[in-house]
Design a protein around this motif. Sequence first.
Motif: not given
Length: 526
Positions: A437-458
């Motif tokens: 099972q994965p121990v963490g989750h990372v979300t990556v989005r690139l829309v209209d030149g805006v890159l968002t990186v969201t982690d599952s940390g504290p």
Amino acid sequence: MSQQHPEGFPSYTDRPPPQPAPPVAKSNGNRVAATAARTQSWWNETLHKLTLHARVTLLAAVAVGLAVAIVSVAAYVTVRQQMYQNLDDSLIQRASQASQKGVLTNLYNLQNASADALGLSDIRVGVLSADGQKWAPRNSPLPPMGPDELQIAQNQGNEASLRTVGLRNGGSHFRVVAVPARYCPANAPCDEEPGLYQPGALVVAQSLGAIDQTLHNLGIVLWAFGLIGVIGAALAGNAVARSGLRPLARLTGAAEHVARTEDLKPIPVAGTDEISRLAMAFNAMLGALAQSRDRQRRLVGDAGHELRTPLTSVRTNLDLLAQADKRGGLRPEDRRQLLDDVRAQMDELTTLIGDLTELARDTPQVRNAELIELSNVVEDAVIKVRRRAPGLEWDVQLTPFPVWGDERLLGRAVTNLLDNAAKYSVPEGAAQHSDGQPVGHVTVRLVDGVLTVTDSGPGIAEADLPHVFDRFYRSSEARSRPGSGLGLAIVKHAAEQHGGMIYARNVPGAGAQFTLWLPHAATQTR
């Protein structure tokens, strides 16, 4: 009655007729052009040798001198023309009235009366016959008579001649007017027999000595006042230059002080004129230099501190390995663990040196920019980081977005963002895999030149949020994890060089979220 006016320039009866000017040779024209070019070159070189103070003074003197010269010439010409015009009108009127009354055209009266008795003491008067005979009052010289006056006597029209004559013997100037008249010969009963009147001309000449003296005095006055004006303008220009350039002198002294002592202390500024604006710009430059120097000092100090830890660790491990070899060596598993530790420290040191090199450039903008597809850069970074963190779940959604920039620098910045998210998405002390099972989750989005990186940390502590992009800044929670504290600083550096921005925040129910914005290629300047 038409008049021949002097147009401001006297003509002389003894002057030879003007001759046509000889054609100018081509060589003479080239010589004149070369002389003018040399004169201009000498003048430019002389001006460049002068100080700004001297140039301001000279400019003021020359400007006022030209203005005074133009006004003086205009005043002199105007006064001269007006005086000549008044004299001409007076002479023509007096001559016409005298010819109509017949007193001066009666030769008996003319020859037996003096000019004083006739009220003509300031002028010369005479009669010229059509055949060239001349008569004048007793004890009075003849007025100048020439072809112009003879033509009036012969034509007997309605015209009058008017000219300026210079006599060599006395060096005097005369204004001579001739009007048509019919004179009576001496002792002839012209009143009884009008047919005895003969065609001729009444010639009146008035000396221009008084006018010449007046114009001479006027010229002296104009020259004197012009010279006084030029001197006054030079003094005023000198005072204005000294007062106006005093702030510039202070600014020059401050610049020399900075070059001599490297003291970047701003200079005081007062006023809102151009010199004050220059001083404020100079202070802004000093502030930028001071900030750059402070950044360099902090970078060197922080780099020395950060480099000391891995170097000390490597040296300690190598000393331990050398001492163990002298005592017979370590067990294979201990030796392998020690070498792995040295290799990890060397990798950390290599990464740290690369980060320091990137930040030490401190260039204001990206050089050799090229058109790149940001989604491809993010995709390559995701593939690279996913290999290093196989125990994480990655949610990636990318849309194409072209930008102008440095692909290597942008790739490193995105990789640092993903590495940071991967590092904090794995709980401290947890294994990469837990029953598949994965121990963490990372979300990556690139829309209209805006890159968002969201982690599952504290997440990031509120006190640390303003400093996460500072160089070598590490929160208390991050000190137990590997890293140099330069990864996010490089992300900010890359964003600023590409005209973008980066900021961080906490997402409720998740961890930290980093948002990188870059402008579209169509709006970027290359």
